[in-house]
Design a protein around this motif. Sequence first.
Motif, PDB file in Angstrom:
ATOM      1  N   SER A   3      40.872  40.105  28.908  1.00 18.98           N
ATOM      2  CA  SER A   3      40.905  39.680  30.314  1.00 18.98           C
ATOM      3  C   SER A   3      41.906  40.511  31.121  1.00 18.98           C
ATOM      4  CB  SER A   3      41.257  38.189  30.400  1.00 18.98           C
ATOM      5  OG  SER A   3      42.541  37.940  29.844  1.00 18.98           O
ATOM      6  N   GLN A   4      43.021  40.887  30.499  1.00 18.56           N
ATOM      7  CA  GLN A   4      43.989  41.733  31.200  1.00 18.56           C
ATOM      8  C   GLN A   4      43.423  43.127  31.445  1.00 18.56           C
ATOM      9  OE1 GLN A   4      47.189  41.053  28.346  1.00 18.56           O
ATOM     10  NE2 GLN A   4      48.451  40.117  29.957  1.00 18.56           N
ATOM     11  N   GLU A  50      46.017  47.196  45.338  1.00 18.92           N
ATOM     12  CA  GLU A  50      46.094  46.143  44.336  1.00 18.92           C
ATOM     13  C   GLU A  50      46.159  46.749  42.931  1.00 18.92           C
ATOM     14  OE1 GLU A  50      43.380  42.442  42.572  1.00 18.92           O
ATOM     15  OE2 GLU A  50      42.532  43.882  44.006  1.00 18.92           O
ATOM     16  N   LEU A  88      50.901  45.541  34.073  1.00 19.51           N
ATOM     17  CA  LEU A  88      50.293  45.541  32.746  1.00 19.51           C
ATOM     18  C   LEU A  88      50.846  46.658  31.861  1.00 19.51           C
ATOM     19  CD1 LEU A  88      46.552  44.713  33.533  1.00 19.51           C
ATOM     20  CD2 LEU A  88      48.377  43.174  32.787  1.00 19.51           C
ATOM     21  N   VAL A 139      48.849  46.017  39.752  1.00 17.72           N
ATOM     22  CA  VAL A 139      48.321  45.546  38.463  1.00 17.72           C
ATOM     23  C   VAL A 139      48.678  46.523  37.352  1.00 17.72           C
ATOM     24  CG1 VAL A 139      46.196  45.096  37.157  1.00 17.72           C
ATOM     25  CG2 VAL A 139      46.453  44.201  39.486  1.00 17.72           C
ATOM     26  N   ALA A 179      40.280  43.775  31.752  1.00 15.47           N
ATOM     27  CA  ALA A 179      39.246  43.598  32.772  1.00 15.47           C
ATOM     28  C   ALA A 179      39.878  43.505  34.159  1.00 15.47           C
ATOM     29  CB  ALA A 179      38.442  42.331  32.479  1.00 15.47           C
ATOM     30  N   GLU A 180      41.053  42.889  34.244  1.00 17.14           N
ATOM     31  CA  GLU A 180      41.762  42.800  35.525  1.00 17.14           C
ATOM     32  C   GLU A 180      42.095  44.202  36.041  1.00 17.14           C
ATOM     33  OE1 GLU A 180      45.872  40.864  37.413  1.00 17.14           O
ATOM     34  OE2 GLU A 180      45.508  40.827  35.240  1.00 17.14           O
ATOM     35  N   ALA A 181      42.549  45.062  35.149  1.00 20.13           N
ATOM     36  CA  ALA A 181      42.861  46.435  35.557  1.00 20.13           C
ATOM     37  C   ALA A 181      41.604  47.194  35.946  1.00 20.13           C
ATOM     38  CB  ALA A 181      43.585  47.157  34.424  1.00 20.13           C
ATOM     39  N   THR A 182      40.525  46.968  35.220  1.00 16.90           N
ATOM     40  CA  THR A 182      39.270  47.670  35.485  1.00 16.90           C
ATOM     41  C   THR A 182      38.692  47.286  36.844  1.00 16.90           C
ATOM     42  OG1 THR A 182      38.783  47.764  33.115  1.00 16.90           O
ATOM     43  CG2 THR A 182      36.939  48.086  34.623  1.00 16.90           C
ATOM     44  N   LYS A 183      38.850  46.016  37.216  1.00 20.82           N
ATOM     45  CA  LYS A 183      38.269  45.527  38.467  1.00 20.82           C
ATOM     46  C   LYS A 183      39.145  45.795  39.684  1.00 20.82           C
ATOM     47  CE  LYS A 183      35.809  41.790  36.086  1.00 20.82           C
ATOM     48  NZ  LYS A 183      35.725  40.316  35.892  1.00 20.82           N
ATOM     49  N   ALA A 184      40.441  46.004  39.474  1.00 22.21           N
ATOM     50  CA  ALA A 184      41.358  46.167  40.601  1.00 22.21           C
ATOM     51  C   ALA A 184      41.072  47.474  41.342  1.00 22.21           C
ATOM     52  CB  ALA A 184      42.802  46.146  40.113  1.00 22.21           C
TER      53      ALA A 184
END
Length: 317
Positions: free
Chosen positions: A223-224, A235, A243, A239, A226-231
């Motif tokens: 999930s972390q 933003e 991370l 992130v 994925a957070e970087a991939t989507k940012a």
Amino acid sequence: MVAIGVAFHQWADFSWALVFFGLLGRWTEKLHPAAIAGLAVPWAILTSATEWFVLVPLLPFWQPIFTLQQPYWIGLLVHLSSALLYPLFAWLRWPAGQAPSTSAVRFAQRWAVGAGCVLAMSATLGLADALALPLPLMSGNADDDQQYMRHMTTHHQQGIELAQLAVARAQAPHLRALAALMVASQSGENRIFTRWWDGWFTEPMPVCTSEERVAMAGYLTPSQMAEATKATGREFDAVFVRLMSLHHAGAVEMADAEWHSAGDPRLRLMAHAIRHEQQGEIALMNNVEGIDAVRRAMRNMLANNLEQKARKQPHAQ
């Protein structure tokens, strides 16, 4: 970049030689080569410390990355290698074949033979290491060394993946440049781990299991990642810094354990360099520079990540 780095170090070493034989020439020209050899260590300490603490991170270059990424002992070894060649001056100052047969010249000639032998040995060991034929493992606990190499290789692979995202997406130029450096340094370290593994062990390096990855300090969850991939946009920068700082802190913890272990000296030295490098990159991501960069670098070189220890304290209560 490699050529620029080599040129810089060569220029720096040449400059210190000019100081030793030029600015201080009235004194040093009277010294026997044996005395110059005795001065090699204190001169290397003085010159490398001057660069590491003052010249490069403060004036005139203002490059804290030098001090925060490179532990002091690496620069010291470079300067010591250069200073140990100074005794040859008593012989090389004369035209070829015209050096008088004095005790100073004879000492310098013998010193040249010794230096040549050391250089040949170093080149042989370097070639053997490049061919995955390093000296045998010299470890008090080979199992722990194997685990460290496997875990750090896997940990680096995820760090490279995250850094590659920053190379492509980071808005801040210093973050893009630093991320590119992370990719290069961690890729190079993984190649070293692979060569050493192939030279020390018969079986291929096992892939870390899912359970090992979950338990690994600083290894980011799906999930972390994925957070970087989507940012996107600004933003992403926030992130990425958050991370990658967590990821680096985990690597520091792993490297610190290896540094204080009974493992192979080569692995321990490399672990110390990784520990210093990644703590320095945390500081660089947060724009630390100037005197504060030197303070951070000193602390990083001598102790484990203090912020990381502080973060652990609430969990222990």
